[in-house]
Design an enzyme around this catalytic site. Structure first.
Site, PDB file in Angstrom:
ATOM      1  N   HIS A  76       0.823  -1.216   0.000  1.00 31.15           N
ATOM      2  CA  HIS A  76       0.000   0.000   0.000  1.00 31.15           C
ATOM      3  C   HIS A  76       0.858   1.267   0.000  1.00 31.15           C
ATOM      4  O   HIS A  76       0.507   2.276   0.614  1.00 31.15           O
ATOM      5  CB  HIS A  76      -0.950   0.026   1.206  1.00 31.15           C
ATOM      6  CG  HIS A  76      -1.934  -1.094   1.224  1.00 31.15           C
ATOM      7  ND1 HIS A  76      -3.207  -0.987   0.711  1.00 31.15           N
ATOM      8  CD2 HIS A  76      -1.849  -2.361   1.684  1.00 31.15           C
ATOM      9  CE1 HIS A  76      -3.843  -2.137   0.864  1.00 31.15           C
ATOM     10  NE2 HIS A  76      -3.045  -2.994   1.442  1.00 31.15           N
ATOM     11  N   ASN A 149     -10.314  -2.825   2.537  1.00 32.09           N
ATOM     12  CA  ASN A 149     -10.019  -2.797   1.096  1.00 32.09           C
ATOM     13  C   ASN A 149     -11.295  -2.521   0.313  1.00 32.09           C
ATOM     14  O   ASN A 149     -12.385  -2.478   0.886  1.00 32.09           O
ATOM     15  CB  ASN A 149      -9.459  -4.152   0.646  1.00 32.09           C
ATOM     16  CG  ASN A 149      -7.980  -4.323   1.000  1.00 32.09           C
ATOM     17  OD1 ASN A 149      -7.290  -3.350   1.310  1.00 32.09           O
ATOM     18  ND2 ASN A 149      -7.509  -5.545   0.953  1.00 32.09           N
TER      19      ASN A 149
HETATM   20 FE1  HDE Z   1      -2.395  -4.820   5.488  1.00 35.24          FE
HETATM   21  N1  HDE Z   1      -0.580  -4.042   5.941  1.00 35.24           N
HETATM   22  N2  HDE Z   1      -1.753  -6.635   6.097  1.00 35.24           N
HETATM   23  N3  HDE Z   1      -4.163  -5.673   4.918  1.00 35.24           N
HETATM   24  N4  HDE Z   1      -3.041  -3.058   4.862  1.00 35.24           N
HETATM   25  C1  HDE Z   1      -0.232  -2.748   5.814  1.00 35.24           C
HETATM   26  O1  HDE Z   1       0.899  -1.503   7.418  1.00 35.24           O
HETATM   27  C2  HDE Z   1      -0.612  -6.895   6.751  1.00 35.24           C
HETATM   28  C3  HDE Z   1      -4.537  -6.964   5.123  1.00 35.24           C
HETATM   29  C4  HDE Z   1      -4.303  -2.742   4.416  1.00 35.24           C
HETATM   30  O2  HDE Z   1      -3.153   3.497   4.154  1.00 35.24           O
HETATM   31  C5  HDE Z   1       1.103  -2.433   6.401  1.00 35.24           C
HETATM   32  O3  HDE Z   1       1.062   0.710   7.776  1.00 35.24           O
HETATM   33  C6  HDE Z   1      -0.530  -8.273   7.133  1.00 35.24           C
HETATM   34  C7  HDE Z   1      -5.952  -7.126   4.934  1.00 35.24           C
HETATM   35  C8  HDE Z   1      -4.371  -1.347   4.063  1.00 35.24           C
HETATM   36  O4  HDE Z   1      -1.479   3.328   5.548  1.00 35.24           O
HETATM   37  C9  HDE Z   1       1.559  -3.800   6.961  1.00 35.24           C
HETATM   38  C10 HDE Z   1      -1.679  -8.854   6.674  1.00 35.24           C
HETATM   39  C11 HDE Z   1      -6.408  -5.883   4.600  1.00 35.24           C
HETATM   40  C12 HDE Z   1      -3.106  -0.836   4.349  1.00 35.24           C
HETATM   41  C13 HDE Z   1       0.393  -4.680   6.619  1.00 35.24           C
HETATM   42  C14 HDE Z   1      -2.443  -7.828   6.041  1.00 35.24           C
HETATM   43  C15 HDE Z   1      -5.287  -4.989   4.590  1.00 35.24           C
HETATM   44  C16 HDE Z   1      -2.306  -1.931   4.851  1.00 35.24           C
HETATM   45  C17 HDE Z   1       2.085  -1.754   5.513  1.00 35.24           C
HETATM   46  C18 HDE Z   1      -2.090 -10.313   6.797  1.00 35.24           C
HETATM   47  C19 HDE Z   1      -7.846  -5.476   4.265  1.00 35.24           C
HETATM   48  C20 HDE Z   1      -2.636   0.579   4.117  1.00 35.24           C
HETATM   49  C21 HDE Z   1       2.091  -0.290   5.947  1.00 35.24           C
HETATM   50  C22 HDE Z   1      -2.274 -10.728   8.166  1.00 35.24           C
HETATM   51  C23 HDE Z   1      -8.774  -5.708   5.340  1.00 35.24           C
HETATM   52  C24 HDE Z   1      -2.881   1.465   5.304  1.00 35.24           C
HETATM   53  C25 HDE Z   1       1.314  -0.258   7.131  1.00 35.24           C
HETATM   54  C26 HDE Z   1      -2.479   2.880   4.977  1.00 35.24           C
HETATM   55  C27 HDE Z   1      -0.986  -1.783   5.257  1.00 35.24           C
HETATM   56  C28 HDE Z   1       0.379  -5.953   6.992  1.00 35.24           C
HETATM   57  C29 HDE Z   1      -3.680  -8.081   5.408  1.00 35.24           C
HETATM   58  C30 HDE Z   1      -5.428  -3.607   4.240  1.00 35.24           C
HETATM   59  C31 HDE Z   1       2.872  -4.336   6.433  1.00 35.24           C
HETATM   60  C32 HDE Z   1       0.625  -8.940   7.871  1.00 35.24           C
HETATM   61  C33 HDE Z   1      -6.775  -8.402   5.101  1.00 35.24           C
HETATM   62  C34 HDE Z   1      -5.572  -0.603   3.505  1.00 35.24           C
HETATM   63  O5  HDE Z   1       1.737  -3.724   8.341  1.00 35.24           O
END
Ligand code: HDE
Length: 711
Positions: A76, A149
């Site tokens: 993202h 999302n």
């Molecule tokens: Fe994320 N995700 N994610 N994700 N995600 C990040 O955190 C992660 C997941 C989502 O505008 C990171 O701040 C793991 C689902 C958005 O700043 C990180 C898993 C959904 C954003 C991270 C998921 C998301 C992130 C990278 C599996 C939808 C952007 C930067 C367990 C419900 C937020 C940060 C923004 C961002 C990890 C799965 C949506 C790396 C380990 C499911 C919208 O921490």
């Protein structure tokens, strides 16, 4: 005792303002406030001499520059955000004690960031991808982040697989190619070996993967959360954002061209709409499931790869979010905003969804590496609107001067403060879920069905949407080089829908295989145990689910739609005026595209400002075209082939086109435009008909005829 102070929307904006700096009418100073008289030349030993180490001004300026960037988000990275507020329509106190869902008088400030997933910070906006939809609510009980999302499900069921998913979709590590694209071998190697990904994957292959605007996408919290009321009773809840402008997408051909013509297309669109005071709005909906119904579904509520069809649990609309202010500074706000799954408030709680549980760890960890200090909550955009008091101290970039000598609990020397609060007075406490289990490293059998929901999604699409899905699979797999991967994918697509697999196979010049190479999959430990995941015997709890097709999520509004008026000197003012006024009344944006910049004159001798010369813009940046009459104007358009390309492309992309009688001569110069009997190609018609064609977004019935257009 002092209670946390409560602030409202305008006070959050005020608080942010206290941290903003306006540099107009000021003198240039060093960081220490020293006034500076030269910032163009370094201090040198003589006119042509070497630079002196003494030059503290040079060092200060360059040091700051050297450290201006922070690590981009691992996923993202590319995002755009805006400020706004959330209002509640009716109290949900029956289900939750969260103030944001019980107090209808509140205007809760929000900061919302939209993003793509795979690309780097500078990647183009129209990549085929999932879009992030993250909302930070600054509530009076603390900050709540709903990080979702634009699709209601996720690729994987367990956090343990997230690094594998992301490594497979990111550019391949030896050559760092391709940027912001899933169409490559490593991604399909992973997808074809991980059947749980197929549901989210088919959503990405649909038009949802290439939205027309960030303002025209749905949002979903995905996981099942809990609502807890003031009697401590829990209900399961899933969150939905429904855009007031409906859900719309572009075609793949447009997406590819937009990425060249304006890689900031989505970012610009959001910014411009807010600047024009056309504030984007989404209604918040909740699907609420009583605790006792947890096991009543044919899928597991804790499985994030499953949606709950709205026909089974209706979405109750409970409030509205309006985004009404652009950030003052991209880096300070959009880049530094830190979303945390653990930012929760009393009345809302987590479930055991194994993906959600993993996210609870990952987000804080990632912010530490991105922002460099556990004090990232002190950055203005991340500060809650309530006062913060605890015994956490020091660390990099501490911004607060903590008074007193007690930084421990319990204490008497600090009067026992900060002291604990009672649950009855608003303190958070976790839901008392009963746990009686063995420690295991495995997946619940209730998560096994990987095919029924991708099939439900595909069945629910209209024919034009199905065609786009087939084209997307054909494109993506066509870009893969490894044949066994393509065959594995074809075999899996066949389990979703046989016709779909046949179409894709034809496009690839391959045959759909009859079986999958089981021994290899078993040897590498892949989870392609097809019997286990039920191919061929998909569950049919619903024939179709209407809200899964974009056809059913339209509105009649054409607000902010971009209308290109193709004109040159001598265009007919009367026709133009009637059309322009009708479109502007509906808040559409009308732009004159002419052979050159500057101004053009109408047949009444008035000068009109040109918004873009034809050489500086592209058809794909507009939603519809209008060509006013006027013989000299039309003759001039006919002489520039770019105008012909402009109209041909709009026709190919099924957009509404309105022309006055004389302009038909120009259209005739464009080969293959079959405009007769086309309901979105209007000749000398009332503007109302044009408006209604634009509101339908596209005339998909035209797609077959449009295939003949070679642009
Ligand atoms: Fe994320 N995700 N994610 N994700 N995600 C990040 O955190 C992660 C997941 C989502 O505008 C990171 O701040 C793991 C689902 C958005 O700043 C990180 C898993 C959904 C954003 C991270 C998921 C998301 C992130 C990278 C599996 C939808 C952007 C930067 C367990 C419900 C937020 C940060 C923004 C961002 C990890 C799965 C949506 C790396 C380990 C499911 C919208 O921490």
């Amino acid at each position: 005792m002092k209670k946390p102070t409560k602030k409202n929307t305008s006070e959050k904006a005020e608080a942010l303002k206290q941290n903003t700096k306006d540099h107009t009418s000021t003198e240039l100073t060093s960081r220490q406030g020293l006034r500076v008289n030269d910032t163009n030349n370094s201090l040198k030993a003589g006119e042509r001499g070497s630079t002196l180490l003494e030059d503290f001004l040079l060092r200060e300026k360059i040091t700051n520059f050297d450290h201006e960037r922070i690590p981009e988000r691992i996923v993202h990275a590319r995002g755009s955000a805006a400020h706004g507020y959330f209002e509640l329509y009716e109290s949900l106190e029956k289900y939750t004690k969260a103030g944001i869902f019980t107090d209808t008088s509140r205007k809760t400030p929000v900061f919302t960031r939209f993003s793509t997933v795979a690309g780097s910070k500078g990647s183009p906006d129209l990549a085929r991808d999932v879009r992030g939809f993250a909302v930070k609510f600054y509530t009076q009980e603390g900050t709540w982040d709903l990080v979702g999302n634009n699709m209601p499900i996720f690729f994987i069921q367990d956090a343990m697989k997230f690094p594998d998913l992301i490594h497979s979709v990111k550019p391949e590590p030896d050559r760092e190619i391709p940027q912001a694209a899933s169409a490559h071998d490593t991604f399909y190697d992973f997808v074809s070996l991980t059947t749980e990904t197929l549901h989210n994957h088919i959503w990405v292959m649909s038009d949802r993967g290439i939205p027309r605007s960030l303002r025209m996408m749905e949002g979903f919290g995905i996981h099942t959360f809990r609502f807890i009321n003031d009697q401590g009773i829990s209900h399961f809840v899933r969150f939905h954002w429904k855009p007031k402008l409906g859900v719309h997408s572009v075609t793949w051909d447009e997406a590819v061209k937009i990425n060249g013509a304006d890689p900031d297309f989505h970012r610009r669109d959001l910014w411009d709409a807010i600047e024009a005071e056309q504030y984007p709005e989404w209604e918040l909906g909740v699907q609420i499931i009583p605790e006792e119904d947890e096991h009543k579904f044919e899928f597991d509520l804790l499985d994030p790869t499953k949606l709950i069809p709205e026909e089974m649990v209706p979405v109750k609309i409970v409030g509205k979010m309006t985004l009404n202010r652009n950030p003052d500074n991209f880096f300070a706000e959009t880049e530094q905003v830190a979303f945390l799954l653990g930012n929760i408030v009393p009345g809302i709680d987590f479930t055991n969804d194994p993906l959600l549980q993993g996210r609870l760890f990952s987000y804080r960890d990632t912010q530490l590496s991105r922002l460099g200090s556990p004090n990232f909550h002190q950055i203005p955009i991340n500060q809650p609107i309530v006062d913060v008091h605890n015994n956490q101290r020091d660390a990099h970039m501490q911004m607060t001067i903590h008074k007193g000598k007690t930084a421990y609990f319990p204490n008497t020397l600090g009067g026992g403060c900060p002291h604990l609060s009672k649950i009855s007075e608003g303190a958070f406490h976790s839901y008392h879920e009963r746990i009686d289990a063995k420690k295991i490293r495995s997946r619940s059998e209730s998560f096994n069905d990987h095919f029924s929901q991708p099939a439900l999604f595909y069945r629910s699409l209209e024919q034009w949407e199905k065609n786009h899905v087939a084209d997307a699979y054909t494109f993506e797999l066509g870009k893969c080089e490894n044949e066994p991967i393509k065959k594995r994918m074809l075999w899996l697509i066949q389990q979703i829908d046989e016709d779909l697999a046949e179409q894709v196979a034809t496009g690839l010049g391959l045959k759909v295989p009859n079986t999958i190479d089981k021994p290899i999959n078993q040897a590498i430990g892949a989870d392609v145990d097809v019997e286990k995941h039920q191919p061929g015997k998909k569950k049919m709890y619903l024939k179709k689910s209407k809200p899964l097709s974009q056809t059913h999520i339209r509105t009649t509004s054409i607000a902010t739609r971009q209308i290109a008026v193709l004109a040159s000197d001598g265009f007919k003012m009367d026709d133009f005026k009637t059309m322009k006024e009708a479109l502007q009344k509906e808040n559409a944006i009308v732009k004159i595209i002419a052979p050159h910049g500057g101004t053009i004159s109408c047949d009444q001798g008035m000068k009109h400002k040109v918004d873009a010369s034809i050489m500086t813009t592209e058809s794909v940046l507009f939603d519809a075209i209008y060509i006013p009459g006027g013989k000299t104007s039309i003759d001039s358009l006919c002489k520039k082939s770019k105008f012909i390309k402009f109209v041909a492309e709009a026709f190919k992309h099924c957009k509404a086109i309105a022309v006055d009688n004389e302009a038909i001569e120009f259209v005739k110069t464009t080969k293959n435009i079959e405009y007769t009997d086309d309901k979105a190609f209007l000749i000398d018609k009332d503007p109302k008909e044009f408006i209604s064609a634009i509101a339908k977004h596209r005339n998909w019935d035209r797609e077959k005829a449009a295939k003949k257009i070679a642009v």
